[in-house]
Structure formats: C-alpha cells, structure tokens
Write a protein that holds these residues in place. Structure first.
Motif, PDB file in Angstrom:
ATOM      1  N   ASN A  45     124.467  24.230 -11.960  1.00  0.00           N
ATOM      2  CA  ASN A  45     125.576  25.166 -11.769  1.00  0.00           C
ATOM      3  C   ASN A  45     125.547  26.319 -12.766  1.00  0.00           C
ATOM      4  O   ASN A  45     126.413  27.202 -12.707  1.00  0.00           O
ATOM      5  CB  ASN A  45     126.922  24.424 -11.887  1.00  0.00           C
ATOM      6  N   TYR A  46     124.605  26.314 -13.655  1.00  0.00           N
ATOM      7  CA  TYR A  46     124.496  27.368 -14.665  1.00  0.00           C
ATOM      8  C   TYR A  46     123.657  28.545 -14.137  1.00  0.00           C
ATOM      9  O   TYR A  46     122.664  28.338 -13.420  1.00  0.00           O
ATOM     10  CB  TYR A  46     123.833  26.843 -15.941  1.00  0.00           C
ATOM     11  N   ARG A  47     124.061  29.735 -14.537  1.00  0.00           N
ATOM     12  CA  ARG A  47     123.231  30.924 -14.295  1.00  0.00           C
ATOM     13  C   ARG A  47     122.625  31.336 -15.634  1.00  0.00           C
ATOM     14  O   ARG A  47     123.329  31.673 -16.569  1.00  0.00           O
ATOM     15  CB  ARG A  47     124.063  32.078 -13.713  1.00  0.00           C
ATOM     16  N   PHE A  48     121.320  31.292 -15.669  1.00  0.00           N
ATOM     17  CA  PHE A  48     120.583  31.525 -16.917  1.00  0.00           C
ATOM     18  C   PHE A  48     119.911  32.894 -16.872  1.00  0.00           C
ATOM     19  O   PHE A  48     119.207  33.227 -15.930  1.00  0.00           O
ATOM     20  CB  PHE A  48     119.535  30.416 -17.092  1.00  0.00           C
ATOM     21  N   ASN A  49     120.140  33.677 -17.939  1.00  0.00           N
ATOM     22  CA  ASN A  49     119.492  34.987 -18.072  1.00  0.00           C
ATOM     23  C   ASN A  49     118.718  34.994 -19.379  1.00  0.00           C
ATOM     24  O   ASN A  49     119.297  35.065 -20.467  1.00  0.00           O
ATOM     25  CB  ASN A  49     120.521  36.115 -18.060  1.00  0.00           C
ATOM     26  N   LYS A  50     117.401  34.903 -19.251  1.00  0.00           N
ATOM     27  CA  LYS A  50     116.541  34.817 -20.431  1.00  0.00           C
ATOM     28  C   LYS A  50     116.593  36.092 -21.269  1.00  0.00           C
ATOM     29  O   LYS A  50     116.575  36.040 -22.507  1.00  0.00           O
ATOM     30  CB  LYS A  50     115.101  34.543 -19.993  1.00  0.00           C
ATOM     31  N   ASN A  51     116.668  37.247 -20.595  1.00  0.00           N
ATOM     32  CA  ASN A  51     116.658  38.520 -21.335  1.00  0.00           C
ATOM     33  C   ASN A  51     117.964  38.761 -22.074  1.00  0.00           C
ATOM     34  O   ASN A  51     117.973  39.301 -23.183  1.00  0.00           O
ATOM     35  CB  ASN A  51     116.377  39.680 -20.379  1.00  0.00           C
ATOM     36  N   LYS A  52     119.076  38.358 -21.460  1.00  0.00           N
ATOM     37  CA  LYS A  52     120.388  38.550 -22.091  1.00  0.00           C
ATOM     38  C   LYS A  52     120.763  37.403 -23.020  1.00  0.00           C
ATOM     39  O   LYS A  52     121.788  37.470 -23.700  1.00  0.00           O
ATOM     40  CB  LYS A  52     121.470  38.704 -21.019  1.00  0.00           C
ATOM     41  N   LEU A  53     119.945  36.322 -22.987  1.00  0.00           N
ATOM     42  CA  LEU A  53     120.190  35.146 -23.837  1.00  0.00           C
ATOM     43  C   LEU A  53     121.548  34.522 -23.534  1.00  0.00           C
ATOM     44  O   LEU A  53     122.338  34.217 -24.438  1.00  0.00           O
ATOM     45  CB  LEU A  53     120.115  35.526 -25.331  1.00  0.00           C
TER      46      LEU A  53
ATOM     47  N   LYS B 231     115.008  31.568 -29.514  1.00  0.00           N
ATOM     48  CA  LYS B 231     114.160  30.388 -29.368  1.00  0.00           C
ATOM     49  C   LYS B 231     114.732  29.428 -28.329  1.00  0.00           C
ATOM     50  O   LYS B 231     113.993  28.802 -27.555  1.00  0.00           O
ATOM     51  CB  LYS B 231     113.997  29.675 -30.713  1.00  0.00           C
ATOM     52  N   GLU B 232     116.066  29.297 -28.285  1.00  0.00           N
ATOM     53  CA  GLU B 232     116.688  28.435 -27.278  1.00  0.00           C
ATOM     54  C   GLU B 232     116.384  28.948 -25.868  1.00  0.00           C
ATOM     55  O   GLU B 232     116.095  28.169 -24.960  1.00  0.00           O
ATOM     56  CB  GLU B 232     118.201  28.384 -27.504  1.00  0.00           C
ATOM     57  N   ALA B 233     116.470  30.274 -25.701  1.00  0.00           N
ATOM     58  CA  ALA B 233     116.192  30.862 -24.388  1.00  0.00           C
ATOM     59  C   ALA B 233     114.729  30.669 -24.000  1.00  0.00           C
ATOM     60  O   ALA B 233     114.416  30.360 -22.847  1.00  0.00           O
ATOM     61  CB  ALA B 233     116.554  32.349 -24.396  1.00  0.00           C
TER      62      ALA B 233
END
Length: 273
Positions: free
Chosen positions: A181-189, A203-205
């Motif tokens: 259910n999460y929306r993950f944005n690697k660039n925006k962290l 690092k978490e991203a």
C-alpha cells in the motif's frame, strides 16, 4: 496534447525569433555592403583608404568613401555581383554611382535573374578619378542560413515529441512504485501511505529500491554492500542490520510487507497476498 504543445512551442520560437533575425540580417547586409566598398577601392588600386559607415536611404544602401577613386564598369559589376551572390544569395539588384557634390548619377545598371553582360553599359570605358557614392537596391530578399536552421528545428519537433514521451515513460517506471500500500519515490526519498509521508535517508532509499528490484528473491549481503555501500568494511556490514530494522519499522503500516533475514545468505523483501 503534449505534441500540440511542442508544435506550439516551435511556432512561438520561430515567431519570437523573427524580429531578432531581421535585425541580424540587416547588420549582415550592411557588413556585406562595406565589403563591397573595400573591394571597389582595392580594384582601383587603393588599399589604405577607408569606407564610411553604410547608411540606408529608404530601400537603398548608401556606400560612402573617404577617398577619391576611378573605376572600370566591368570591374565594378564583377566585384559587386560576386559579393552579393556569394554572401547574400542575391541575384536581382540595382546599382547607381553618384557624384558626391552634384548627386548626379554618372553610372547605373540592373542585374536580373538572367544575367546578360550585353545589357551592362560602358563596360570598358574608364570612369574618371572623382568623389563617388554607391547606391545599391536589393530586388531579392537575402537568403538566411539562420531561418533555415529554425525550419530544420521545426521539422525535428516530432523527434522531440518521441523523446519526451520516452522520458515520461521512464520517469513513470523509475520514480513512483507501489510496495504493497506504500508509494515509494526513490528520487524524492519518500514513502507515502494514504495521507502520511515518511522521509527516507539516501541509503535507506537505495537499500529499499534494491530489495524491491529483487522482490520475492533473496539478495546476498555482499550484493547489498557492493551496490549500496560499495563494501566500505566491517563497520558498514554491521550497520546493514540496523538499516534493515529501520526499514521494517517504516513499512509496518502494511502487515503484508515482510523484510526477511535469511541467515547466512542475506535478505528478501516479500509481499503476501
């Protein structure tokens, strides 16, 4: 809609550049006129005198000289024609030679698309030494490589459209991904769950992105260390466990998400159901 926007931008670019192009073209024509003046002096044997600034009287370009000179009409015609054709692409024009004091026209001729030297008067009759001014009227519009460049730009806009669409597809697949259910944005962290946003460290991203790329597949510790930390030593190896614990806590809003520790192997991200 995107393609229409690109075409609209191209049209605005061409339209907006027209005034600038006209100014640049006028400066270019004046430089060519000065070149004509210098060449006329050179063919008369004068390599030291200067040509005065070119002025425009209505639609005529006026070339003034700082010295007296004489000329042969055939040399004058050849000099002007070569420069106008090679520098401006002009094939139709009208030339007048006037006396400075009396402003009487002592010699004139017109060149058209079909060039016939038999229509040029007094070609071999030397004109006496005196004070002369040249008036040149262009009957053609000077060609412009700059305008050609912008038309090529307009023709390339379909290619730009394809590139933009590809970029949008790339961004859509690499920026926002759903993990449960999460929306993950690697660039925006960021991790978003409903209206709540959780901040991630860089690092978490990187770690979450790597595990997501290998969803439901074990990822070795060595692979994680090499790709996320570039194997910075034992200290980082121990720190990896801490980062895994942090990610578990930040993903606990969706119980279907599991970050499993595979003893002696590494970690695996899974999503049940």
């Amino acid at each position: 809609m995107l393609y229409i926007g690109i075409i609209g931008f191209g049209s605005l670019l061409l339209t907006g550049c027209e005034p600038m192009q006209e100014e640049l073209q006028e400066e270019r024509v004046e430089l060519v006129m000065r070149k004509i003046g210098h060449e006329v002096l050179l063919t008369s044997g004068d390599s030291t005198s200067v040509v005065k600034p070119v002025t425009k009287v209505e639609n005529k370009y006026r070339i003034e000289f700082a010295a007296f000179f004489g000329f042969y009409p055939d040399s004058l015609v050849s000099t002007i024609d070569n420069i106008l054709a090679n520098s401006l692409g002009v094939e139709r024009y009208f030339v007048e030679v006037m006396e400075c004091q009396t402003e009487n026209t002592i010699y004139s001729y017109e060149i058209g698309l079909i060039k016939d030297s038999s229509f040029i008067p007094c070609q071999l009759r030397e004109q006496p030494f005196g004070c002369y001014e040249l008036y040149i009227t262009l009957l053609d519009t000077p060609s412009s490589s700059n305008k050609l460049y912008y038309w090529w730009l307009l023709l390339l806009l379909p290619l730009a459209f394809v590139l933009v669409v590809r970029q949008q597809k790339k961004e859509a697949t690499t920026e926002d991904v759903y993990i449960g259910n999460y929306r993950f944005n690697k660039n925006k962290l960021t991790l978003e769950l409903k209206s709540a946003t959780t901040e991630l460290s860089h690092k978490e991203a990187e770690l979450l992105n790597l595990l997501y790329q290998h969803l439901n597949t074990p990822v070795k510790r060595e692979t994680i260390l090499n790709e996320v930390w570039e194997d910075e030593g034992d200290y980082i190896g121990r720190t990896l466990d801490v980062f895994i614990s942090k990610l578990r806590k930040k993903l606990e809003g969706d119980p279907r998400i599991q970050l499993k520790n595979l003893r002696g192997i590494g970690y695996k991200l899974t999503i049940d159901g």
